[in-house]
Design an enzyme around this catalytic site. Structure first.
Site, PDB file in Angstrom:
ATOM      1  N   GLU A 131     -29.976  -4.458  45.409  1.00  0.00           N
ATOM      2  CA  GLU A 131     -29.999  -5.923  45.667  1.00  0.00           C
ATOM      3  C   GLU A 131     -28.733  -6.668  46.244  1.00  0.00           C
ATOM      4  O   GLU A 131     -28.873  -7.553  47.022  1.00  0.00           O
ATOM      5  CB  GLU A 131     -30.347  -6.532  44.198  1.00  0.00           C
ATOM      6  CG  GLU A 131     -31.770  -6.378  43.550  1.00  0.00           C
ATOM      7  CD  GLU A 131     -31.607  -5.074  42.875  1.00  0.00           C
ATOM      8  OE1 GLU A 131     -30.925  -4.393  42.950  1.00  0.00           O
ATOM      9  OE2 GLU A 131     -32.985  -4.872  42.356  1.00  0.00           O
ATOM     10  N   PHE A 158     -32.895  -9.060  38.293  1.00  0.00           N
ATOM     11  CA  PHE A 158     -31.944  -8.453  39.054  1.00  0.00           C
ATOM     12  C   PHE A 158     -31.215  -9.389  39.960  1.00  0.00           C
ATOM     13  O   PHE A 158     -30.522  -8.646  40.663  1.00  0.00           O
ATOM     14  CB  PHE A 158     -32.738  -7.316  39.779  1.00  0.00           C
ATOM     15  CG  PHE A 158     -33.175  -6.176  39.159  1.00  0.00           C
ATOM     16  CD1 PHE A 158     -32.635  -5.642  38.072  1.00  0.00           C
ATOM     17  CD2 PHE A 158     -34.700  -5.948  39.281  1.00  0.00           C
ATOM     18  CE1 PHE A 158     -33.306  -4.700  37.139  1.00  0.00           C
ATOM     19  CE2 PHE A 158     -35.177  -5.053  38.608  1.00  0.00           C
ATOM     20  CZ  PHE A 158     -34.355  -4.392  37.489  1.00  0.00           C
ATOM     21  N   HIS A 205     -41.599 -11.921  38.053  1.00  0.00           N
ATOM     22  CA  HIS A 205     -41.429 -11.377  36.682  1.00  0.00           C
ATOM     23  C   HIS A 205     -40.474 -12.272  35.974  1.00  0.00           C
ATOM     24  O   HIS A 205     -39.411 -11.680  35.578  1.00  0.00           O
ATOM     25  CB  HIS A 205     -41.168 -10.048  36.643  1.00  0.00           C
ATOM     26  CG  HIS A 205     -42.241  -9.162  37.428  1.00  0.00           C
ATOM     27  ND1 HIS A 205     -42.326  -9.087  38.754  1.00  0.00           N
ATOM     28  CD2 HIS A 205     -42.989  -8.152  36.743  1.00  0.00           C
ATOM     29  CE1 HIS A 205     -43.167  -8.246  39.184  1.00  0.00           C
ATOM     30  NE2 HIS A 205     -43.497  -7.563  37.920  1.00  0.00           N
ATOM     31  N   ASP A 231     -41.871  -3.551  29.445  1.00  0.00           N
ATOM     32  CA  ASP A 231     -40.575  -2.889  29.878  1.00  0.00           C
ATOM     33  C   ASP A 231     -39.275  -3.280  29.022  1.00  0.00           C
ATOM     34  O   ASP A 231     -38.373  -2.903  29.300  1.00  0.00           O
ATOM     35  CB  ASP A 231     -40.316  -3.617  31.318  1.00  0.00           C
ATOM     36  CG  ASP A 231     -41.132  -2.954  32.304  1.00  0.00           C
ATOM     37  OD1 ASP A 231     -41.767  -1.908  31.926  1.00  0.00           O
ATOM     38  OD2 ASP A 231     -41.334  -3.176  33.646  1.00  0.00           O
ATOM     39  N   ARG A 290     -44.994 -13.158  36.336  1.00  0.00           N
ATOM     40  CA  ARG A 290     -45.895 -12.053  36.508  1.00  0.00           C
ATOM     41  C   ARG A 290     -47.536 -12.308  36.281  1.00  0.00           C
ATOM     42  O   ARG A 290     -48.546 -11.643  36.585  1.00  0.00           O
ATOM     43  CB  ARG A 290     -45.416 -10.852  35.613  1.00  0.00           C
ATOM     44  CG  ARG A 290     -46.291  -9.709  35.595  1.00  0.00           C
ATOM     45  CD  ARG A 290     -46.041  -8.625  34.641  1.00  0.00           C
ATOM     46  NE  ARG A 290     -46.500  -7.340  34.763  1.00  0.00           N
ATOM     47  CZ  ARG A 290     -46.608  -6.434  34.091  1.00  0.00           C
ATOM     48  NH1 ARG A 290     -46.097  -6.540  32.524  1.00  0.00           N
ATOM     49  NH2 ARG A 290     -47.330  -5.296  34.404  1.00  0.00           N
TER      50      ARG A 290
END
Length: 276
Positions: A18, A44, A68, A76, A127
């Site tokens: 990233e 992220f 997300h 997760d 999401r």
């Protein structure tokens, strides 16, 4: 794809890199000949932060597509579920953060992002499979360009309470609006996808959307509540998440964290009861 043997490719597969992605997009944008955008999970964005900060400092028109965007990511677990990330991105000077509520707001968000040349834009997507808001009944999605707009209202009556929501939670606010209206409550729903765009509007418009004579307000956003006090004031409340998430199906998590129509209606009643 851009490869050593295909230098004309327009798509770069960065992999799990990233920060490198953000730095390369900055380099591409410095030329002012090309626009660069890249995508990853919202959580992220932490790895991207130094590059985002430089893009904002250098006023580069980079576009970040973050997906997300909440605990609705599900099983997760908390390592992948954003909580503080929305506010932390809003804290970067010069970065415009937009969290659309449906497909039409998403299209307007993209139009807004590509029209911005002096500074980066972060688009925040869920999401979840979100329904498309019926614009024949509610206000046009073009209101997104102003950062916040009255999506549903009790006009000509003056609202007693204003619901402010972003992204996936706008749908909860609309459901609560429908039920509260049937029970005789005067409610306004404001879709507020971008604090930054809203703050650039003339004061008259901002006061029209959030009139000071309606101090009862409830913000609804599946993220940290930090910063919402500016809009809900001392007599309002922020429904959010100020702890890390958990590992469970999205529906279970949203219920456990209070993101249900029933909980919103309870909070509306509590605010109205306190006001008397």
């Amino acid at each position: 794809d851009f490869q050593k043997d295909a230098p004309g490719g327009r798509y770069i597969r960065y992999g799990v890199r990233e920060h490198a992605m953000g730095a390369i997009m900055n380099g591409i944008s410095v030329s002012r000949l090309l626009r660069a955008y890249g995508g990853t999970f919202l959580v992220f964005s932490d790895y991207l932060r130094p590059a985002i900060r430089l893009a904002a400092l250098m006023r580069l028109g980079v576009i970040y597509v973050f997906t997300h965007d909440s605990i609705a990511l599900g099983e997760d677990g908390p390592t992948h579920q954003p909580v503080e990330h929305l506010f932390s991105l809003r804290a970067i000077p010069g970065l415009t953060v937009i969290r659309p509520a449906d497909a039409n707001e998403a299209a307007e968000a993209w139009k807004t992002a590509v029209s911005r040349r002096e500074g980066p834009t972060a688009l925040i997507f869920s999401r979840q499979n979100l329904p498309v808001i019926d614009r024949a009944r509610f206000s046009p999605a073009a209101g997104l360009s102003r950062g916040a707009y009255i999506l549903a209202d009790c006009a000509p009556e003056r609202p007693r309470i204003i619901l402010l929501a972003t992204g996936a939670e706008v749908h909860l606010a609309l459901e609560a609006f429908e039920r509260a209206r049937k029970e005789g409550r005067q409610i306004r729903v404001v879709s507020m996808p971008s604090w930054e765009l809203f703050e650039r509007q003339p004061e008259a418009y901002r006061l029209q959307v959030l009139p000071p004579e309606v101090p009862l307000r409830l913000s609804i956003e599946a993220g940290a509540t930090l910063g919402w006090a500016k809009y809900v004031g001392s007599r309002g409340e922020a429904l959010g998440i100020d702890r890390f998430g958990a590992s469970a199906p999205a529906k279970v998590l949203l219920e456990k964290f209070g993101f249900t129509v029933e909980n919103i209606l309870r909070k509306i009643d509590d605010l109205l009861r306190k006001e008397g």
